[in-house]
Motif scaffolding. Sequence first.
Motif, PDB file in Angstrom:
ATOM      1  N   THR B  36       3.946  -8.541   1.705  1.00  0.00           N
ATOM      2  CA  THR B  36       3.302  -7.422   2.411  1.00  0.00           C
ATOM      3  C   THR B  36       3.301  -6.169   1.525  1.00  0.00           C
ATOM      4  OG1 THR B  36       4.175  -8.293   4.476  1.00  0.00           O
ATOM      5  CG2 THR B  36       3.351  -6.050   4.549  1.00  0.00           C
ATOM      6  N   LEU B  39       0.971  -6.579  -1.525  1.00  0.00           N
ATOM      7  CA  LEU B  39      -0.444  -6.495  -1.155  1.00  0.00           C
ATOM      8  C   LEU B  39      -0.848  -5.053  -0.848  1.00  0.00           C
ATOM      9  CD1 LEU B  39      -0.856  -9.660   1.121  1.00  0.00           C
ATOM     10  CD2 LEU B  39      -1.956  -9.282  -1.071  1.00  0.00           C
ATOM     11  N   LYS B  40       0.025  -4.319  -0.136  1.00  0.00           N
ATOM     12  CA  LYS B  40      -0.290  -2.923   0.207  1.00  0.00           C
ATOM     13  C   LYS B  40      -0.412  -2.077  -1.066  1.00  0.00           C
ATOM     14  CE  LYS B  40       1.253  -2.589   4.940  1.00  0.00           C
ATOM     15  NZ  LYS B  40       2.247  -2.123   5.887  1.00  0.00           N
ATOM     16  N   GLU B  42      -1.201  -3.213  -4.055  1.00  0.00           N
ATOM     17  CA  GLU B  42      -2.415  -3.644  -4.760  1.00  0.00           C
ATOM     18  C   GLU B  42      -3.663  -3.010  -4.133  1.00  0.00           C
ATOM     19  OE1 GLU B  42      -2.541  -7.878  -5.229  1.00  0.00           O
ATOM     20  OE2 GLU B  42      -4.408  -7.796  -6.379  1.00  0.00           O
ATOM     21  N   ARG B  43      -3.677  -2.926  -2.788  1.00  0.00           N
ATOM     22  CA  ARG B  43      -4.838  -2.315  -2.128  1.00  0.00           C
ATOM     23  C   ARG B  43      -4.957  -0.837  -2.485  1.00  0.00           C
ATOM     24  NH1 ARG B  43      -5.395  -1.966   4.314  1.00  0.00           N
ATOM     25  NH2 ARG B  43      -3.621  -0.608   3.963  1.00  0.00           N
ATOM     26  N   LEU B  46      -6.374  -0.569  -5.966  1.00  0.00           N
ATOM     27  CA  LEU B  46      -7.799  -0.922  -6.011  1.00  0.00           C
ATOM     28  C   LEU B  46      -8.658   0.177  -5.393  1.00  0.00           C
ATOM     29  CD1 LEU B  46      -7.692  -4.728  -5.220  1.00  0.00           C
ATOM     30  CD2 LEU B  46      -8.750  -3.706  -7.217  1.00  0.00           C
ATOM     31  N   GLU B  47      -8.174   0.801  -4.300  1.00  0.00           N
ATOM     32  CA  GLU B  47      -8.936   1.856  -3.643  1.00  0.00           C
ATOM     33  C   GLU B  47      -9.031   3.105  -4.510  1.00  0.00           C
ATOM     34  OE1 GLU B  47      -8.363   0.681   1.072  1.00  0.00           O
ATOM     35  OE2 GLU B  47      -6.951   2.079   0.138  1.00  0.00           O
ATOM     36  N   GLU B  49      -9.328   3.034  -7.786  1.00  0.00           N
ATOM     37  CA  GLU B  49     -10.230   2.768  -8.923  1.00  0.00           C
ATOM     38  C   GLU B  49     -11.674   3.137  -8.650  1.00  0.00           C
ATOM     39  OE1 GLU B  49      -9.866  -1.229 -10.426  1.00  0.00           O
ATOM     40  OE2 GLU B  49      -7.754  -0.945 -10.856  1.00  0.00           O
TER      41      GLU B  49
END
Lengths: 242, 49
Positions: B36, B39-40, B42-43, B46-47, B49
Amino acid sequence: MFGYANPKKYKTLSHYIFLTAVILATLFLGFGLYLALIASPPDYQQSETVRIMYVHVPAAWLSMFIYVSMAVAALVLTIWKHTLAGFYIRAAAPIGAAFTAACLISGALWGQPTWGTWWVWDARLTSVLILFFLYLGAIALNNAYDNPDKGNQASAWLVLIGSVNLPIIKFSVEWWNTLHQPASLTSLSKITSPGIHPDMLTPLLVMAFGFLCLYGAMVILRLDNEILGRKIHVLRLRTING
Amino acid sequence: MAEFFEMNGYGLYIWGAYGATGAIFFALFALTLYKTLRLKRERRLLEKE
């Protein structure tokens, strides 16, 4: 019903269900452990080893229940192609494998002092071992494809085919002459007058409900991860495509 | 207290069963929580970028 099979609608509900499941699991498992290890009496034949039953039997029930729920999700995924059904199989399979492993290990630890052996290749034990391998197979197939949807569908087919094993597990103690004893609780009518004393039945049912709540909390946490993982997959594709 | 842990000579089997079950679920829960958090993170990256 399928309205809640939408990941966005699911998210609004899941938060409250998760909190409730965590609180209930803590309360029921805490009380269940007290009843199982301290308050319940030893068995007149098996002595203290009967306490293994309070973890072994609920783990066995949950291992079967989770597989049935996965089979229903596999059917929904195959017929209606609901994304959340695929997510559910991914989320539930490792938890089902964990419950089956707990059932097999606690069973071996109960078998040694009771039967004089850790393991026998009788129908009940072997069919539960096959259930464990089916869970591992479902996990492996989920992760075997670059496209997660293909992995989910392949896993769903394995789960559907493997559901043949469920009646074999249930009735193995009746169809074949096994070392494993037949079920003490076979139907609702037997819960009111079961072949087990209420002092032992109460911790068994409390632990089973605690395990069910633990499963509920863990599956929601894992489902959230699956949804988040899919969002990241989409974000990555957007980044690559500019 | 020692009697409680010995369980009439069956302590190893009983605590083994409870301990193994607890360890399995603790490991699964810890791995799920780790995933969890990963993933948080990584998100978020990505947001940005």
